[in-house]
Design an enzyme around this catalytic site. Structure first.
Site, PDB file in Angstrom:
ATOM      1  N   CYS A 383       0.820  -1.219   0.000  1.00 13.89           N
ATOM      2  CA  CYS A 383       0.000   0.000   0.000  1.00 13.89           C
ATOM      3  C   CYS A 383       0.855   1.272   0.000  1.00 13.89           C
ATOM      4  O   CYS A 383       1.346   1.670  -1.053  1.00 13.89           O
ATOM      5  CB  CYS A 383      -0.986  -0.043   1.156  1.00 13.89           C
ATOM      6  N   HIS A 510      -3.729  -4.889   0.488  1.00 12.34           N
ATOM      7  CA  HIS A 510      -3.187  -5.402   1.757  1.00 12.34           C
ATOM      8  C   HIS A 510      -3.313  -6.929   1.770  1.00 12.34           C
ATOM      9  O   HIS A 510      -4.247  -7.467   2.369  1.00 12.34           O
ATOM     10  CB  HIS A 510      -3.978  -4.823   2.939  1.00 12.34           C
ATOM     11  N   GLU A 512      -1.841  -9.076   3.396  1.00 12.18           N
ATOM     12  CA  GLU A 512      -1.674  -9.687   4.727  1.00 12.18           C
ATOM     13  C   GLU A 512      -2.999 -10.082   5.369  1.00 12.18           C
ATOM     14  O   GLU A 512      -3.051 -11.015   6.164  1.00 12.18           O
ATOM     15  CB  GLU A 512      -0.894  -8.741   5.662  1.00 12.18           C
TER      16      GLU A 512
HETATM   17  N1  GLN Z   1      -1.614   6.769   3.109  1.00 12.23           N
HETATM   18  C1  GLN Z   1      -1.800   6.026   1.915  1.00 12.23           C
HETATM   19  C2  GLN Z   1      -3.185   6.231   1.310  1.00 12.23           C
HETATM   20  O1  GLN Z   1      -4.101   6.614   1.998  1.00 12.23           O
HETATM   21  C3  GLN Z   1      -1.526   4.550   2.117  1.00 12.23           C
HETATM   22  C4  GLN Z   1      -2.460   3.879   3.057  1.00 12.23           C
HETATM   23  C5  GLN Z   1      -2.010   2.524   3.517  1.00 12.23           C
HETATM   24  O2  GLN Z   1      -0.832   2.190   3.508  1.00 12.23           O
HETATM   25  N2  GLN Z   1      -2.948   1.706   3.986  1.00 12.23           N
HETATM   26  O3  GLN Z   1      -3.381   5.998   0.156  1.00 12.23           O
END
Ligand code: GLN
Length: 538
Positions: A383, A510, A512
């Site tokens: 992410c 994500h 995970e």
């Molecule tokens: N801050 C980034 C976004 O909002 C990544 C978010 C994250 O890593 N879950 O896109």
């Protein structure tokens, strides 16, 4: 008739009530029953999404986009099944519903009170969650500790459920700590006795007590807990510290927990099958090699902030016959020169650029990424990790020296990462990110496709920013490629070609959250596999 098992906590928090709940659920599931688990969080937040992981641990995202407590992650991983936002009830939701009903005139003429209106809503949400999952047995964990003011309406609600649903259909299990005195090495049951008294004062007599202790409970502790807890000795269960959390169901089963619960709830005794779990533990115990993986993030001081990632690495380790040895790198320490990246990274075989939000620590991560890319260290970006990997590449390879994300520098001349268009103009924070499961289509001949083995995959998301579509031609004109898109054309995966780097891949998702002991995430397995193969020269 649905059966309800309520788990309360005593003495102090963080004694592993979530793991206990997940383990009980697993034990019953292993006997062929359809089980689900519900976590109640007595805080006023509507969900965990607006809480800092540093204080409360990871925000676990469900398939349906719920931003839930990390215990939901434990439940999903132990039960090997997907849950939803309804499996996490909070005081915020309860009051929200009641106030909305009041405004709609549902209680017309009445004075709206904690008892019965709030308690009725609590009972309704519990029953609805279990019904929705089609479960015969629901395990409901009440967050916090007996005696907390905010927990009282929940305890009152479950006290009422005992009367309404009947003795044979409800069971109370109290989980509390038995500390050991350093000086004498003695197991002290007094704090647990007090928490049981507090529970009884509220009108709840536990049917079973699970005592969390560093070592197996000695006979004397069992007798005391039984006597003061007003239960028979066989309903006192020792929950002593084990090396791996998946061993907890096994130590409970050794003490006959499953049969005792079924008997208490008047359910048919069934043969338990925990072979898959036993096999996993056997393999894990047999691992005699380690592989050092760097985890680069900014909430590294509270490990619970990344619990699903730690779990995913362990699952991937078992698949690859190696134990991941985690080296935590606090990105702010790199920025202020407290640590030397070169020195730390020369000891690791692979790295994960962790998810995150905000400016603090971001430049430290970007610096680390440059190093990982140039020295061919297997790297997985998650992410925010993907976003920072794109920024690093734009700056150091494409030559856009001041490239950045508008999250970190709103004035950047080259906003290679930018707010997603549908996020513009939103003025509410709660539950407004791009959340939950979305389909991703992987490019043929890509590392991503090789790892997953399918062209179409689903992963969960939680973000507001993305790779800015107006920069894609420029950035992906070299050896960095897009290897996965969402159905509506968003960039979901990027990677360096195998000729440039042995393993350099990142996802906007994500992965995970979907890793299980019974089904490790392909990306994590791929990282561990590559980390064992690649010879790094620094
Ligand atoms: N801050 C980034 C976004 O909002 C990544 C978010 C994250 O890593 N879950 O896109």
């Amino acid at each position: 008739m649905v059966k309800y098992i309520f788990i309360t906590g005593g003495v102090l928090s963080s004694v592993g009530k979530g793991i206990t709940t997940a383990s009980i659920a697993k034990i019953i599931q292993s006997r062929g029953y359809n089980v689900t688990a519900v976590k109640i969080d007595p805080y006023i937040n509507v969900d965990a999404g607006t809480m800092n992981p540093y204080m409360h641990g990871e925000v676990f995202v469900t398939e349906d986009g719920g931003e839930t407590d990390l215990d939901i992650g434990h439940y999903e991983r132990f039960l090997c099944k997907d849950l939803g936002r309804h499996n996490n009830i909070t005081t915020g939701q309860v009051y929200w519903n009641v106030i909305e009903k009041e405004r709609r005139g549902k209680y017309l003429g009445k004075c709206v009170q904690i008892i019965p209106h709030i308690t009725d809503e609590i009972k309704r949400l519990i029953k609805e969650a279990i019904k929705r999952d089609g479960a015969d047995i629901g395990i409901i964990e009440i967050g916090g500790t007996v005696g907390d003011i905010e927990g009282l309406p929940y305890l009152e609600a479950i006290r009422q459920m005992r009367i309404e649903e009947g003795y044979k259909n409800t069971m109370f299990i109290h989980v509390g700590l038995i500390p050991i005195l350093d000086v004498t090495g003695e197991q002290k049951t007094k704090p647990l006795q007090h928490s049981i008294q507090e529970l009884r004062r509220i009108g709840i007599q536990p049917d079973m007590i699970i005592a969390r202790c560093k070592y197996k409970l000695v006979e004397e502790s069992i007798s005391k807990v039984a006597l003061y807890g007003n239960i028979s000795r066989d309903m006192v269960i020792s929950s002593h510290t084990v090396e791996n959390i998946y061993e907890v169901p096994l130590i409970f089963e050794e003490q006959g927990l499953g049969d005792k619960i079924l008997d208490r709830l008047d359910l048919k005794p069934m043969k338990s099958d925990l072979s898959e779990l036993r096999e996993y533990i056997e393999k894990w115990r047999g691992l005699d090699k380690n592989v050092k993986i760097a985890l680069v993030g900014k909430y590294t001081k509270l490990r619970d902030s990344y619990i699903s990632i730690i779990e995913a690495l362990n699952h991937a380790g078992v698949v690859n016959n190696v134990k991941p040895d985690l080296i935590w790198i606090e990105s702010t320490d790199i920025e202020n020169g407290k640590v030397n990246i070169e020195e730390i990274l020369s000891t690791v075989k692979g790295a994960i650029i962790l998810p995150g939000f905000g400016k603090r620590g971001a430049e430290g991560k970007i610096e680390t990424i440059k190093f990982l890319r140039e020295y061919n260290i297997p790297t997985l970006g998650i992410c925010f990790g993907l976003q920072l990997m794109v920024i690093e590449y734009a700056r150091n390879v494409i030559g856009l020296k001041d490239a950045n994300s508008t999250e970190l520098d709103p004035e950047t001349p080259d906003p290679v990462i930018d707010l997603m268009s549908e996020q513009r103009g939103l003025d509410e924070y709660g539950g407004t990110m791009r959340l939950g499961s979305y389909k991703i289509i992987l490019e043929e001949n890509s590392l991503a496709y090789k790892l997953y083995g399918y062209r179409e995959i689903y992963e969960r998301h939680r973000h507001r920013y993305e790779v800015n579509p107006s920069y894609t031609d420029k950035i992906f004109s070299n050896d960095l490629k897009v290897s996965g898109y969402s159905y509506d054309g968003r960039i979901e995966f990027i990677e360096l070609s195998g000729d440039t780097h042995p393993f350099y891949i990142a996802t906007q998702a994500h992965p995970e959250f979907k890793s299980r002991y019974c089904r490790a995430s392909p990306l994590f397995s791929g990282l561990i596999e590559a980390s064992q193969k690649v010879r790094i020269r620094i």
